[in-house]
Structure formats: structure tokens, C-alpha cells
Design a protein around this motif. Structure first.
Motif, PDB file in Angstrom:
ATOM      1  N   LYS A  67      -0.612  15.190  12.040  1.00  0.00           N
ATOM      2  CA  LYS A  67      -1.772  16.074  11.894  1.00  0.00           C
ATOM      3  C   LYS A  67      -3.078  15.293  11.800  1.00  0.00           C
ATOM      4  O   LYS A  67      -4.157  15.885  11.651  1.00  0.00           O
ATOM      5  N   GLY A  68      -2.955  13.952  11.858  1.00  0.00           N
ATOM      6  CA  GLY A  68      -4.150  13.126  11.765  1.00  0.00           C
ATOM      7  C   GLY A  68      -4.525  12.731  10.360  1.00  0.00           C
ATOM      8  O   GLY A  68      -5.620  12.207  10.126  1.00  0.00           O
ATOM      9  N   ARG A  69      -3.638  12.959   9.403  1.00  0.00           N
ATOM     10  CA  ARG A  69      -3.909  12.616   8.009  1.00  0.00           C
ATOM     11  C   ARG A  69      -3.005  11.475   7.593  1.00  0.00           C
ATOM     12  O   ARG A  69      -1.775  11.585   7.697  1.00  0.00           O
ATOM     13  N   ILE A  70      -3.582  10.392   7.144  1.00  0.00           N
ATOM     14  CA  ILE A  70      -2.817   9.213   6.737  1.00  0.00           C
ATOM     15  C   ILE A  70      -2.628   9.235   5.222  1.00  0.00           C
ATOM     16  O   ILE A  70      -3.606   9.192   4.462  1.00  0.00           O
ATOM     17  N   LEU A  71      -1.382   9.314   4.781  1.00  0.00           N
ATOM     18  CA  LEU A  71      -1.073   9.317   3.350  1.00  0.00           C
ATOM     19  C   LEU A  71      -0.784   7.900   2.874  1.00  0.00           C
ATOM     20  O   LEU A  71      -0.233   7.080   3.620  1.00  0.00           O
ATOM     21  N   PRO A  72      -1.122   7.622   1.625  1.00  0.00           N
ATOM     22  CA  PRO A  72      -0.788   6.304   1.083  1.00  0.00           C
ATOM     23  C   PRO A  72       0.714   6.202   0.809  1.00  0.00           C
ATOM     24  O   PRO A  72       1.382   7.213   0.573  1.00  0.00           O
ATOM     25  N   VAL A  73       1.234   5.003   0.826  1.00  0.00           N
ATOM     26  CA  VAL A  73       2.646   4.798   0.477  1.00  0.00           C
ATOM     27  C   VAL A  73       2.838   4.996  -1.015  1.00  0.00           C
ATOM     28  O   VAL A  73       3.878   5.490  -1.468  1.00  0.00           O
ATOM     29  N   HIS A  74       1.813   4.632  -1.792  1.00  0.00           N
ATOM     30  CA  HIS A  74       1.883   4.785  -3.249  1.00  0.00           C
ATOM     31  C   HIS A  74       0.488   5.048  -3.786  1.00  0.00           C
ATOM     32  O   HIS A  74      -0.497   4.456  -3.324  1.00  0.00           O
ATOM     33  N   MET A  75       0.409   5.939  -4.759  1.00  0.00           N
ATOM     34  CA  MET A  75      -0.854   6.203  -5.449  1.00  0.00           C
ATOM     35  C   MET A  75      -0.592   6.251  -6.947  1.00  0.00           C
ATOM     36  O   MET A  75       0.284   6.990  -7.410  1.00  0.00           O
TER      37      MET A  75
END
Length: 262
Positions: free
Chosen positions: A191-199
């Protein structure tokens, strides 16, 4: 009659003679300073004008000078200088700048008050201490004794991600870390949204202030930093509450609590 006229004339002359020394001495007295009103629009100044427009001021009719006429008394710049300033600044510097209209205050999204915590009647089969989640109506019930329940508004899974079943709380966490599942990272990247691997946990963390982990699944009951999403289908299957509400629920239940998702 002639005698009376002469007597009166003599009396008058005596009076004038007596007043003469006083008038002579007054010539050498120090006169008080002349005070000019700093307000050039004062009535006594305005009476000197010959411009049209009569205004009654304190019962006296005075002539009012137009604003342009009065402005010349304040030292209006020469026309050539004003033209030069217009060419430099793009406008007449003697004119009052337009006051911009106030910006409309942006109103933050609000949660429907129906989803605020409240006590309600409960006639279901679950025992006190059980959590019951109605995904259709977006309510979480904590069953209490006496046919009562404490009800909270929740956000549930998006279309196609709503689930049902029975689980137990296996872990509790305060300001939990967030590790998005690989499937979620892949789905959001499409969808074009990059999520972090960890937050790390904190106010910006989407899991909010508290988390209750359900069995061995990836689902949780947790808080949110977007309280206006309560009452909607918004998550990837987790059950979210306002931070204030998840903290309240966190204090009322423990590990081993039964959770029924309907």
C-alpha cells in the motif's frame, strides 16, 4: 440735567484714572504659556475650518475637516516620495494594511460518546471476571456480579480481519514494544506504507499504554494513540481501546482471564 451729566462724567473719569495704574502694571507681568492642544481635531481647532460637514459637539456646531485635509497637518510625505515608496513596496505605505481573516481552528476528530465506559445490565452466560467482546457493536464487556457489566468502546479488525473464538490472557505489558508481523509488513508495503521492524513503547507506539496478549496468537487487547478510531473497523484483528480505558481494564483483570470474542 447739565449738572448731573457733568457729575457722572467726572465720576467716570475718576474710575478710569484709578484703573489706569493697574492696567499699566499688567503689561509687565509674566504671561502664562500658551498651550496648544496636541489633538488637532479638538473642537476649537475644528471651528477654524471652512470645509463642509457640521457636527454638533457638546451643543456647539463645529465645522469638520475631511480626513485627507487633517492628514496634511501631520506631515504627509510629498507625492513623489509616496510614489517612490509604492514602487519599492508595491503598495501605498500610508494606507493601513489589510488585516488577514483569522484562520479557522482545525477540530480534531472526536470519538462518539456512546463508546465511553459505563455500567450496563448483563444477562449472558459468562461468569463475573470474563471479558466478552461484541465485534459487531464494537463493545467490550467485563462481566461483574449481580447481572452487571462494565462496558468499553473498542476498535476491531478491518473487513476480512475480524475473528471470533475464546482465548485467555497469557501476558500483560505496560507501554509495550511493537513488532509488526512479517505478513503485516508485506501487506502495508504493497500500500506504500513502510512499517518499522521494531518500535519501542511510548506515546507514539500504536499499541498504546497497555497490552493484554491473547493465548499464543498475534492478537492483543491494547491501547491506541488514535482514540478517534474507537467504534470502527480499523485494526488487523487486534482489539483496541482508548489509552485511559485500557489502563482501567488492565488494573481489573489478570493473567488467565477468559476472553470471548463474538
Amino acid at each position: 440735567m447739565k449738572h448731573r451729566f457733568l457729575v457722572m462724567t467726572a465720576a467716570s473719569l475718576m474710575g478710569l484714572a484709578a484703573a489706569a495704574p493697574a492696567q499699566a502694571n499688567d503689561r509687565y507681568r509674566e504671561r502664562p504659556p500658551v498651550v496648544v492642544s496636541p489633538d488637532l481635531s479638538a473642537p476649537w481647532v475644528m471651528q477654524l475650518g471652512r470645509q463642509p460637514g457640521r457636527v454638533v459637539n457638546g451643543g456647539y456646531a463645529v465645522q469638520v475637516q475631511p480626513a485627507l485635509q487633517r492628514s496634511s497637518l501631520r506631515g504627509d510625505p510629498q507625492p513623489a516620495r509616496r510614489a517612490e515608496r509604492r514602487s519599492l513596496f508595491g503598495q501605498d505605505p500610508m494606507r493601513t494594511a489589510a488585516v488577514p481573516a483569522p484562520r479557522k481552528k482545525q477540530i480534531a476528530p472526536q470519538m462518539d460518546p456512546i463508546y465511553l465506559p459505563q455500567h450496563v445490565e448483563y444477562s449472558g452466560p459468562e461468569k463475573p471476571g470474563t471479558i466478552v467482546i461484541d465485534t459487531a457493536s464494537k463493545f467490550l464487556y467485563l462481566v461483574q456480579p449481580g447481572g452487571k457489566a462494565r462496558r468499553y468502546g473498542v476498535g476491531v479488525g478491518q473487513e476480512g480481519m475480524v475473528w471470533t473464538g475464546t482465548q485467555t490472557i497469557t501476558r500483560k505489558a505496560v507501554w509495550p514494544d511493537w513488532r509488526p508481523p512479517a505478513e503485516m509488513i508485506k501487506r502495508e508495503r504493497a500500500k506504500g506504507r513502510i512499517l518499522p521492524v521494531h518500535m519501542a513503547g511510548g506515546p507514539e507506539n500504536p499499541l498504546g499504554a497497555r497490552a493484554l496478549y491473547l493465548g499464543s496468537t498475534l492478537y492483543r487487547i491494547h491501547g491506541t494513540n488514535a482514540p478517534w478510531t474507537i467504534g470502527t473497523n480499523v485494526s488487523s484483528g487486534c482489539i483496541r481501546l482508548r489509552n485511559e480505558d485500557v489502563v482501567d481494564l488492565y488494573e481489573r483483570v489478570g493473567v488467565g482471564t477468559k476472553v470471548v470474542v463474538m
